[in-house]
Design a protein around this motif. Structure first.
Motif, PDB file in Angstrom:
ATOM      1  N   GLU A  99     -13.829  23.266  29.101  1.00 54.30           N
ATOM      2  CA  GLU A  99     -14.890  22.592  28.945  1.00 54.30           C
ATOM      3  C   GLU A  99     -14.986  21.194  28.641  1.00 54.30           C
ATOM      4  O   GLU A  99     -14.429  20.714  27.887  1.00 54.30           O
ATOM      5  N   GLU A 149     -27.976  20.039  24.811  1.00 54.08           N
ATOM      6  CA  GLU A 149     -28.381  20.350  23.592  1.00 54.08           C
ATOM      7  C   GLU A 149     -28.849  18.885  23.005  1.00 54.08           C
ATOM      8  O   GLU A 149     -28.548  17.948  22.874  1.00 54.08           O
ATOM      9  N   GLU A 209     -17.481  17.769  27.522  1.00 57.13           N
ATOM     10  CA  GLU A 209     -18.804  17.680  26.794  1.00 57.13           C
ATOM     11  C   GLU A 209     -18.602  16.263  26.658  1.00 57.13           C
ATOM     12  O   GLU A 209     -17.710  15.462  26.340  1.00 57.13           O
ATOM     13  N   ASN A 244     -25.250  22.247  30.452  1.00 56.95           N
ATOM     14  CA  ASN A 244     -25.748  22.810  29.262  1.00 56.95           C
ATOM     15  C   ASN A 244     -26.277  21.310  28.389  1.00 56.95           C
ATOM     16  O   ASN A 244     -25.470  20.624  28.177  1.00 56.95           O
ATOM     17  N   ASP A 266     -22.088  25.211  37.954  1.00 59.52           N
ATOM     18  CA  ASP A 266     -23.001  25.765  37.018  1.00 59.52           C
ATOM     19  C   ASP A 266     -23.778  24.776  36.373  1.00 59.52           C
ATOM     20  O   ASP A 266     -23.472  23.583  36.403  1.00 59.52           O
ATOM     21  N   LYS A 267     -25.016  25.019  36.241  1.00 64.04           N
ATOM     22  CA  LYS A 267     -26.020  24.084  35.608  1.00 64.04           C
ATOM     23  C   LYS A 267     -25.438  23.456  34.293  1.00 64.04           C
ATOM     24  O   LYS A 267     -24.973  24.288  33.185  1.00 64.04           O
ATOM     25  N   CYS A 302     -24.161  16.958  26.201  1.00 61.53           N
ATOM     26  CA  CYS A 302     -24.350  17.732  27.622  1.00 61.53           C
ATOM     27  C   CYS A 302     -23.014  18.027  27.986  1.00 61.53           C
ATOM     28  O   CYS A 302     -21.878  17.476  27.746  1.00 61.53           O
ATOM     29  N   THR A 356     -20.337  21.224  30.479  1.00 65.98           N
ATOM     30  CA  THR A 356     -20.096  22.244  31.380  1.00 65.98           C
ATOM     31  C   THR A 356     -18.678  22.578  31.486  1.00 65.98           C
ATOM     32  O   THR A 356     -17.738  21.999  30.812  1.00 65.98           O
TER      33      THR A 356
END
Length: 319
Positions: free
Chosen positions: A199, A149, A201, A147, A144-145, A164, A166
């Motif tokens: 997740e 913020e 991050e 994310n 997946d790309k 950042c 995913t």
């Protein structure tokens, strides 16, 4: 008690004893669908229950197999019984004594679909395959790309944070996150968000300067198994407001106004002087009058000579 009553009593006792091994007491909870990245790993959360008292790990045997064929085993403590395509790739992460049957599949392949089911074997009790609670895996080739913020506009000299993140299914080997601004320290967290998904991050904090405007900030995520994914974003840095940003524009306005005022003053003074000269007769009209007088004075001798000659001619005619 008659023989008939004793027989009925024994039958009821047997019903109570054997009712503990009925399927309603054998339960398992497994995430039914999980998406996994090819070449990475996937962890299948699993919990189960069985009748009777809780037993230690040594009293329970765990087996994972395909739903279609119970003999197609993908995990067994005896590796000789495991399918060749899964040998060395499956690990039981859960503690059976705590009724946890979580399984990890390493090096996910595009055909690791399943469905896969858990079976518990308790020699002193029974063995049960939870074929109604199986997991289907959906292998995917591309991650997946990420994310990213961030604030839309940054301010020069003001500390700013970026995030950042995913999602993944391999908590034993979580993805690593790197930033293009490598000189700044980042904080990384990996958390379970449920349903077989984790997740990861990373939080990057740095203080932008004016030279950072229009540069690209890149976040790269490297997954276990060799795959990676990146995301980029341009930075827009606003110049920090200070006293010079106020003084310089004000000085320019005041300087322009002062210059304009000085020019107006001298131009007004010049025009007033010219008006006074006109009013006093010392202006252009006075100069023109003096020039006219000088011209008349030059022409006066010639005029007198002409008059004298005219008089002589007239006297000669009379005589």
């Amino acid at each position: 008690m008659s023989a008939r009553k004793r027989l009925l009593f024994r039958w009821l006792c047997l019903q109570v004893i054997f009712s503990t091994v009925f399927s309603k007491d054998w339960e398992a909870e497994v995430e039914p669908k999980i998406k996994a990245l090819v070449k990475s790993c996937v962890v299948v959360p699993c919990t189960f229950n069985y009748p009777g008292t809780q037993l230690p790990d040594s009293r329970i045997r765990a087996i994972w197999h395909t739903q279609k064929k119970g003999d197609d085993i993908i995990y067994h403590e005896d590796r000789t019984k495991v399918l060749d395509s899964f040998k060395g790739r499956t690990t039981l992460l859960g503690r059976l004594g705590q009724k946890n049957c979580t399984l990890e599949i390493d090096g996910v392949r595009d055909h690791d679909n399943g469905p896969f089911c858990f079976r518990a074997e308790i020699p002193t009790l029974d063995k049960y395959s939870f074929t109604e609670s199986c997991v289907t895996i959906f292998p995917t080739e591309d991650p997946d790309k990420p994310n990213l913020e961030k604030k839309e506009f940054l301010e020069e000299g003001v500390s700013t944070s970026f995030k950042c993140s995913t999602r993944h299914t391999c908590p034993s080997h979580p993805p690593t996150i790197t930033w293009s601004f490598s000189n700044n320290e980042a904080i990384v967290n990996n958390r379970d968000i449920g349903h077989g998904i984790w997740e990861v991050e990373s939080f990057l904090t740095f203080t932008p300067s004016e030279k950072d405007t229009h540069t690209e900030l890149t976040c790269t995520i490297n997954f276990y198994g060799g795959k990676h994914s990146t995301i980029q974003t341009p930075l827009y840095v606003k110049r920090k407001e200070n006293i010079f940003h106020i003084i310089i524009p004000v000085a320019v306005v005041l300087g322009t106004a002062l210059l304009f005022g000085v020019m107006c003053f001298f131009m007004s003074r010049k025009y007033k002087q010219q008006i006074q000269e006109l009013q006093s007769g010392n202006g252009i009209w006075s100069r023109m009058s003096r020039m006219s007088q000088r011209n008349r004075q030059r022409n006066q001798p010639d005029l007198n000579m002409a008059k004298s000659n005219h008089c002589v001619s007239t006297m000669a005619g009379i005589s």
